[in-house]
Design an enzyme around this catalytic site. Structure first.
Site, PDB file in Angstrom:
ATOM      1  CB  VAL A 197      55.744  55.485  38.896  1.00  0.00           C
ATOM      2  CG1 VAL A 197      55.352  56.934  38.614  1.00  0.00           C
ATOM      3  CG2 VAL A 197      56.370  54.840  37.671  1.00  0.00           C
ATOM      4  NE  ARG A 256      37.288  38.689  39.352  1.00  0.00           N
ATOM      5  CZ  ARG A 256      37.060  37.985  40.467  1.00  0.00           C
ATOM      6  NH1 ARG A 256      37.223  38.538  41.662  1.00  0.00           N
ATOM      7  NH2 ARG A 256      36.674  36.732  40.398  1.00  0.00           N
ATOM      8  CB  CYS A 307      56.660  18.409  47.474  1.00  0.00           C
ATOM      9  SG  CYS A 307      58.034  19.209  46.650  1.00  0.00           S
ATOM     10  CB  ILE A 340      42.894  46.069  32.257  1.00  0.00           C
ATOM     11  CG1 ILE A 340      43.161  47.419  31.584  1.00  0.00           C
ATOM     12  CG2 ILE A 340      42.943  44.911  31.277  1.00  0.00           C
ATOM     13  CD1 ILE A 340      42.272  47.744  30.393  1.00  0.00           C
ATOM     14  CB  SER A 353      37.830  38.970  33.937  1.00  0.00           C
ATOM     15  OG  SER A 353      37.666  37.915  33.018  1.00  0.00           O
ATOM     16  CE  LYS A 384      34.847  35.984  33.069  1.00  0.00           C
ATOM     17  NZ  LYS A 384      34.755  37.426  32.976  1.00  0.00           N
ATOM     18  CB  ILE A 408      47.970  45.588  30.139  1.00  0.00           C
ATOM     19  CG1 ILE A 408      46.701  44.761  30.450  1.00  0.00           C
ATOM     20  CG2 ILE A 408      47.636  46.833  29.314  1.00  0.00           C
ATOM     21  CD1 ILE A 408      45.990  44.188  29.250  1.00  0.00           C
ATOM     22  CG  HIS A 463      37.050  34.591  29.285  1.00  0.00           C
ATOM     23  ND1 HIS A 463      36.477  33.572  30.023  1.00  0.00           N
ATOM     24  CD2 HIS A 463      37.747  35.345  30.168  1.00  0.00           C
ATOM     25  CE1 HIS A 463      36.825  33.718  31.299  1.00  0.00           C
ATOM     26  NE2 HIS A 463      37.601  34.786  31.418  1.00  0.00           N
TER      27      HIS A 463
END
Ligand SMILES: Cc1cc2nc3c(=O)[nH]c(=O)nc-3n(C[C@H](O)[C@H](O)[C@H](O)COP(=O)(O)OP(=O)(O)OC[C@H]3O[C@@H](n4cnc5c(N)ncnc54)[C@H](O)[C@@H]3O)c2cc1C
Length: 480
Positions: free
Chosen positions: A172, A312, A438, A337, A339, A251, A12, A49
Site C-alpha cells: 500500500v 516487535r 543441515c 500489536i 507481545s 519478559k 492479525i 501466553h
C-alpha cells in the site's frame, strides 16, 4: 468495490479476515511481501501466553487470556499444532521472589486459570535442568506453544475458502478518502476502491496511519529480539516454557520448547531505528547466552542450528491500539500489536468485529465453514500406512529433506496447496523442508528442481523468496 481491505497478512490480518469471512461482506487482504506471515508472525517465541504478564485492566491482559482459550478452538477447527507445555516464571532470591508474588496477584486479577506458587525444589522436580539458584516459581499451566506462521496460513486458507481474497506483493503506497470509502494505491500504480480499511501492518502501522491521518495517536518504536534455535535432538531438555521474572525491558530471555522438538532460547529486547533490521549480532547472542544460563544448567548451545531476530511493533501507546480513527471514519487501527499479539490474535479479531458491529450491520453467511484440514505428516504414519501410500504413489517413498523426513509428495502438496508456493523459503515455511540440522544444505537443490518441474520454470527462474532472488544464475559446467 470491496467492503473491507485488510492491510497486512500477519497473524492479525489473517485472523481478522477469517472472522470477517463469517459475514456477507467482500474482503481483500493485501501484503507487500511475497508470502503470508513474513514479519513479526514468523520471528517470535511462538508462546501462547497464559496472561500473567500484561498489566491489569489493559486490552493486552483481557485479549491475551481470551486468546489463550480461543487457541483450543482454533486447534479443533483449523488443525493447527498446539503443544501444552505449561509455563514457569522462576525467581532467584528475595527481591525477585517479591516480584514473583506481585506477578501471581496479577495473574489472579487477570483471571489466569490454575496459577500457583511453588518452591525452587518443586520447580526442579518438574524440570530437573533448572538452575540450583532458583528459589521460587510461578506455575502457569495454561501456557502453550504453537507454530505461528502455520496458524496464519490456516486462518488465511479458511478465509479464502469462505470467500475472502488475498493479494501478495501488494504494498500500500497511498490512501485517498472518497465520498463513500477510500481509494487504495498499490505499488504506486494500481488503485482499488473499498468502503472500509483495517490496518494490521505491524511495525509499519504508523506509516500507514500517516497516509490518511494528520495526527496519528501513536508511533511505532521497533524493538528487536534475537534467538538461538537448538536442534530437535535436545527435545526433553526442558518441557515447560521457562521465564525469568520480568524487568523493565519485558519478559526477558526464555527457554521455549517448540512443537517440532527444537528449543528456542531468547529473545533480547533492544530498541532500534531500522524497522527491518533482522540481523543477528555477536553482542545480542552473547546476552542471550548469559541470561539463559541463569535459568538452567548445561544448556546445549552446541546443538544450535541457526540464529534469527524478530522486531516487535511496540508503540508509544503501550497497550494494543484497536480503534476506528478519530479523524477518518471507516479506517480502523489494529496497531501496537507486540507481545502477546500472537496469543491475543483470535481475540483481537473478535474484539474488532464487536467494534465494527457497534456501528454497522454484519449479516452472517449461512454457509460459513470454520474447518480447515491439513495433510498428515508422512513420517508420523505407521509403517503399514506408509507402505500403502508408497504402493499407490512411489513419490511418497522419495525422502527429499532427510533431517525433517519430508517426502516429495509433501513438497508437491506445498507447491500446489491452497496458498501455493514457488520459492525455497515458501516451501520451508509450509513443508519444513530445510528446517533441520543441515538447514537446507542437502535438500535445497532437490526442492529447487521440484519447484521448477511442478511450476514449469527453468532452474534460474526459481527464487529463494523475494522476486529476483534466484539461487542459480547460469550453468558453469557443460557436458558435451
Ligand atoms: C521477538 C518477538 C517475540 C515475540 N514473542 C511472542 C510470543 O511468544 N507470544 C505472543 O503472543 N506474541 C509474541 N510476539 C508478538 C507477536 O509476534 C506479534 O504481536 C504478532 O505476530 C503481530 O502480528 P501482526 O499481524 O500484527 O504483524 P506482522 O506479522 O508484522 O504483520 C504485518 C504485515 O503487514 C504488512 N505490511 C506492512 N506495511 C505494509 C504496506 N505498506 N502494504 C502492505 N502490507 C504491509 C507486512 O508485510 C506484514 O506482513 C513476539 C514478537 C517478537 C518480534
Amino acid at each position: 468495490m470491496y467492503d473491507y481491505i485488510i492491510i497486512g497478512a500477519g497473524i492479525i490480518g489473517t485472523c481478522i479476515a477469517r472472522e470477517l469471512s463469517r459475514f456477507d461482506v467482500k474482503v481483500l487482504v493485501v501484503d507487500k511481501e511475497p508470502d503470508v506471515a513474513n514479519h513479526q508472525t514468523i520471528a517470535n517465541s511462538a508462546i501462547i501466553h497464559s496472561g500473567h504478564d500484561p498489566h491489569e485492566q489493559t486490552l493486552k491482559a483481557k485479549l491475551c487470556v481470551e486468546g489463550n482459550a480461543l487457541f483450543d478452538v482454533l486447534e479443533q477447527e483449523l488443525d493447527i499444532p498446539v503443544l501444552r507445555t505449561g509455563g514457569m516464571i522462576v525467581a532467584i532470591g528475595d527481591a525477585q521472589e517479591r516480584v514473583l508474588e506481585g506477578l501471581y496477584q496479577r495473574a489472579l486479577t487477570n483471571q489466569v486459570k490454575e496459577a500457583s506458587l511453588i518452591s525452587g525444589d518443586e520447580a526442579r522436580m518438574r524440570e530437573p535442568k533448572l538452575s540450583k539458584q532458583i528459589t521460587k516459581a510461578l506455575l502457569v499451566p495454561t501456557t502453550k506453544v504453537t507454530y505461528p506462521w502455520e496458524v496464519a496460513f490456516a486462518c488465511m486458507e479458511n478465509a479464502i475458502h469462505n470467500g475472502a481474497e488475498l493479494r501478495l506483493n501488494h504494498a500500500v503506497t497511498g490512501i485517498v478518502r472518497q465520498a463513500h470509502g477510500f481509494t487504495v494505491t498499490f505499488n504506486g500504480k494500481t488503485h482499488v476502491q473499498t468502503r472500509q480499511i483495517i490496518s494490521a501492518a505491524g511495525v509499519f502501522s504508523d506509516q500507514i496511519a500517516a497516509m490518511i491521518e494528520d495526527q496519528p495517536l501513536y508511533r511505532i518504536t521497533p524493538r528487536k529480539g534475537e534467538y538461538f534455535v537448538l536442534d530437535r535432538k535436545v527435545k526433553g531438555f526442558i518441557n515447560h516454557v521457562i521465564y525469568p521474572v520480568p524487568n523493565e525491558k519485558g519478559k526477558g530471555v526464555l527457554l521455549v520448547p517448540q512443537v517440532h522438538g527444537n528449543l528456542l532460547v531468547g529473545p533480547t529486547s533492544v530498541f532500534i531505528d531500522d524497522h527491518e533490521d533482522l540481523s543477528s549480532t555477536a553482542a545480542g547472542l552473547a546476552q542471550v547466552r548469559r541470561d539463559a544460563m541463569k535459568l538452567a544448567d548445561d544448556i546445549p548451545f552446541d546443538k544450535t542450528i541457526r540464529t534469527f531476530a524478530g522486531i516487535r511493533a511496540t508503540s508509544t501507546h503501550e497497550d494494543f491500539f484497536i480503534a476506528e480513527s478519530k479523524e477518518v471514519e471507516g479506517f480502523y487501527h489494529v496497531a501496537g500489536i507486540d507481545s502477546p499479539g500472537l496469543t491475543a490474535a483470535p481475540a483481537i479479531a473478535r474484539h474488532l468485529i464487536r467494534l465494527i458491529r457497534d456501528k454497522h450491520t454484519l449479516v452472517e453467511k449461512p454457509g460459513f465453514d470454520p474447518r480447515r484440514k491439513k495433510p498428515h505428516a508422512f513420517h508420523r504414519l505407521s509403517d503399514d500406512e506408509k507402505a500403502v501410500l508408497i504402493a499407490k504413489d512411489p513419490r511418497h517413498g522419495n525422502l527429499v529433506c532427510k533431517c525433517e523426513k519430508i517426502t516429495e509428495t509433501e513438497i508437491i502438496a506445498a507447491i500446489h496447496g491452497p496458498l501455493g508456493a514457488d520459492t525455497i523459503k515458501g516451501i520451508k515455511k509450509r513443508a519444513r523442508a530445510g528446517s533441520g540440522l543441515c538447514q537446507g544444505g542437502y535438500c535445497e537443490g532437490a526442492v529447487l528442481k521440484l519447484i521448477a518441474r511442478e511450476r514449469g520454470l527453468t532452474l534460474e527462474k526459481v527464487n529463494y523468496y523475494h522476486p529476483d532472488t534466484p539461487i542459480l544464475v547460469k550453468e558453469t559446467k557443460v557436458t558435451s
